[in-house]
Design a protein around this motif. Structure first.
Motif, short mmCIF file in Angstrom:
data_model
loop_
_atom_site.label_atom_id
_atom_site.label_comp_id
_atom_site.label_asym_id
_atom_site.label_seq_id
_atom_site.Cartn_x
_atom_site.Cartn_y
_atom_site.Cartn_z
N GLU A 111 0.84 -1.19 0.04
CA GLU A 111 0.01 0.01 -0.06
C GLU A 111 0.83 1.28 0.15
OE1 GLU A 111 -2.50 0.40 3.33
OE2 GLU A 111 -0.93 0.15 5.05
N PHE A 112 0.45 2.24 -0.54
CA PHE A 112 1.13 3.46 -0.84
C PHE A 112 0.23 4.68 -0.36
CE2 PHE A 112 2.44 0.36 -3.69
CZ PHE A 112 3.79 0.35 -3.76
N PHE A 113 0.90 5.70 0.17
CA PHE A 113 0.25 7.05 0.37
C PHE A 113 1.12 7.98 -0.17
CE2 PHE A 113 -0.91 4.01 3.72
CZ PHE A 113 -2.01 4.41 4.29
N PRO A 114 0.86 8.43 -1.61
CA PRO A 114 1.63 9.27 -2.27
C PRO A 114 1.76 10.48 -1.33
CG PRO A 114 0.28 8.16 -3.72
CD PRO A 114 -0.31 7.77 -2.40
N GLY A 115 3.12 11.04 -1.52
CA GLY A 115 3.36 12.24 -0.80
C GLY A 115 3.56 11.94 0.75
N GLY A 116 2.76 10.95 1.41
CA GLY A 116 2.73 10.99 2.78
C GLY A 116 3.85 11.00 3.49
N LYS A 117 4.32 11.50 4.49
CA LYS A 117 5.31 11.41 5.42
C LYS A 117 5.35 12.37 6.57
CE LYS A 117 8.54 14.50 2.87
NZ LYS A 117 9.45 14.58 1.70
N TYR A 118 6.21 12.25 7.74
CA TYR A 118 6.08 13.10 8.55
C TYR A 118 7.53 12.89 9.24
CZ TYR A 118 6.12 8.83 11.59
OH TYR A 118 6.56 7.73 12.23
N LYS A 119 8.05 13.98 10.18
CA LYS A 119 8.95 14.15 10.84
C LYS A 119 8.83 14.06 12.38
CE LYS A 119 11.76 16.43 7.21
NZ LYS A 119 12.60 17.63 6.83
N ALA A 120 9.71 13.35 12.84
CA ALA A 120 9.42 13.28 14.53
C ALA A 120 10.86 12.91 15.10
CB ALA A 120 8.28 12.47 14.85
N PRO A 121 11.15 12.85 16.43
CA PRO A 121 12.36 12.56 17.08
C PRO A 121 12.33 11.02 17.23
CG PRO A 121 11.29 14.34 18.36
CD PRO A 121 10.36 13.85 17.24
N SER A 122 13.26 10.34 17.08
CA SER A 122 13.59 8.87 17.06
C SER A 122 14.16 8.59 18.31
CB SER A 122 14.47 8.39 15.88
OG SER A 122 15.66 9.01 15.98
N ARG A 123 14.68 9.55 18.93
CA ARG A 123 15.48 9.15 20.48
C ARG A 123 15.07 10.25 21.52
NH1 ARG A 123 19.02 5.19 19.62
NH2 ARG A 123 19.57 4.89 17.30
N PHE A 124 15.43 9.99 22.76
CA PHE A 124 15.32 11.04 23.72
C PHE A 124 16.37 11.32 24.54
CE2 PHE A 124 13.66 12.97 27.38
CZ PHE A 124 12.75 13.91 27.11
N ASP A 125 16.96 12.14 24.49
CA ASP A 125 18.48 12.44 25.35
C ASP A 125 17.64 12.73 26.99
OD1 ASP A 125 20.42 13.74 26.83
OD2 ASP A 125 21.06 15.03 25.16
N PHE A 126 17.96 11.68 27.76
CA PHE A 126 17.59 11.84 29.12
C PHE A 126 18.44 12.53 29.97
CE2 PHE A 126 15.33 8.00 27.40
CZ PHE A 126 14.07 8.22 28.08
N GLN A 127 19.60 12.81 29.56
CA GLN A 127 20.52 13.66 30.42
C GLN A 127 20.34 15.30 30.03
OE1 GLN A 127 24.73 13.29 29.20
NE2 GLN A 127 25.53 14.68 30.92
N ASN A 128 19.62 15.84 29.00
CA ASN A 128 19.47 16.99 28.74
C ASN A 128 17.85 17.02 28.77
OD1 ASN A 128 21.87 18.20 28.55
ND2 ASN A 128 22.15 16.96 26.55
N PHE A 129 17.21 16.06 28.86
CA PHE A 129 15.70 15.80 28.87
C PHE A 129 15.09 16.41 27.58
CE2 PHE A 129 11.47 15.68 30.77
CZ PHE A 129 11.65 14.52 31.42
N VAL A 130 15.52 16.24 26.53
CA VAL A 130 15.04 16.88 25.41
C VAL A 130 15.04 15.65 24.11
CG1 VAL A 130 15.78 19.04 25.74
CG2 VAL A 130 17.02 17.60 24.43
#
Length: 279
Positions: A100-119
């Motif tokens: 299945e395809f969603f032409p044009g469909g995409k998103y950007k989001a963080p893949s990790r979390f820096d627990f030292q700086n909490f971001v």
């Protein structure tokens, strides 16, 4: 239902094909019980090509919401092919592949979390496209289907999408942080289960029953059941349908879409009205 049939001669054998085209309008486009159209009306057109040997091919276009499938062109394309064999009135089977395809469909989001700086960190782009291997098993009107995800993600589900969504919509971020703490994962190997039964009430009416389960690899938060019951009645060359759909999700925040200033849940129980025509 009208059927378009062509015949091809090869080595003195005649191979028969049938092409079925179906157009459908619905008050809500539901996939596995949850809305793909942000609880709004939508449309679907399906093309099914079947060969007398058992080979089947499917192409399907469905409208979807770009509030859920971000940056998409507001439609989904499903392509599938496989082989069916057995007795339709008794045991029958099927094997196939689908994409299945969603032409044009995409998103950007963080893949990790820096627990030292909490971001959150490591923002990456993910699309919603996916591929599947499918096994079908049925007996008479009872149909079972198991699909396994062979692409990297199922509809964009990875650490970025699942943990990021929980972080965005949950009042308490604890579960989202636990999600990030598991590391960066995708959802290859997810399993989708469906069981359907159709009972003919008369020559023009049928009762439909459905049960399904989604088991998302690495993200049990997104696992859920869905149930449905409906009736379809043929009148004036059209199939008129009414279905009650009932998804049972675990973490509702994963099924919320931002629509302007409003948050829209897509996993609510609902009646879905539809009308379709076969050509």
């Amino acid at each position: 239902m009208s059927l378009v049939t062509s015949q091809v001669r090869a080595d003195d054998d005649i191979a028969s094909y049938s092409l079925d085209v179906t157009a459908k309008l619905a008050s809500d486009i539901r996939n596995r019980g949850t809305s793909d159209s942000l609880n709004n009306p939508g449309a679907r057109v399906s093309f099914t090509l079947a060969h007398e040997s058992g080979f089947v091919a499917l192409a399907e276009l469905t409208t979807v919401s770009d509030k859920q499938y971000l940056n998409s062109d507001k439609y989904n394309l499903l392509l599938a092919g496989g082989y069916r064999f057995g007795d339709p009135e008794a045991w029958h089977y099927g094997l196939g592949l689908a994409a299945e395809f969603f032409p044009g469909g995409k998103y950007k989001a963080p893949s990790r979390f820096d627990f030292q700086n909490f971001v959150p960190t490591d923002v990456k782009s993910t699309n919603y496209d996916g591929q599947f291997a499918v096994l079908e098993l049925g007996y008479g009107a009872l149909e079972g289907r198991i699909a396994t995800v062979i692409s990297k993600t199922y509809r964009g589900a990875n650490t970025s999408g699942v943990c990021g969504t929980m972080m965005l919509y949950m009042n308490d971020p604890t579960d989202a942080l636990k999600c990030y703490a598991r590391g960066d994962h995708d959802s290859r190997g997810s399993m989708l289960y469906d069981l359907d039964y159709k009972y003919e009430l008369s020559s023009a009416a049928a009762l439909k029953l459905h049960a399904g389960y989604q088991q998302l690899k690495n993200f049990s938060e997104a696992n859920f059941y869905d149930y449905g019951v409906g009736v379809v009645y043929r009148l004036g060359g059209f199939d008129w349908g009414l279905d009650w759909v009932s998804p049972k999700t675990r973490v509702r925040e994963l099924f919320i879409a931002q629509d302007g200033d409003h948050e829209r849940p897509t996993d609510e129980n609902s009646w879905v009205f539809s009308v379709s025509r076969h050509f």
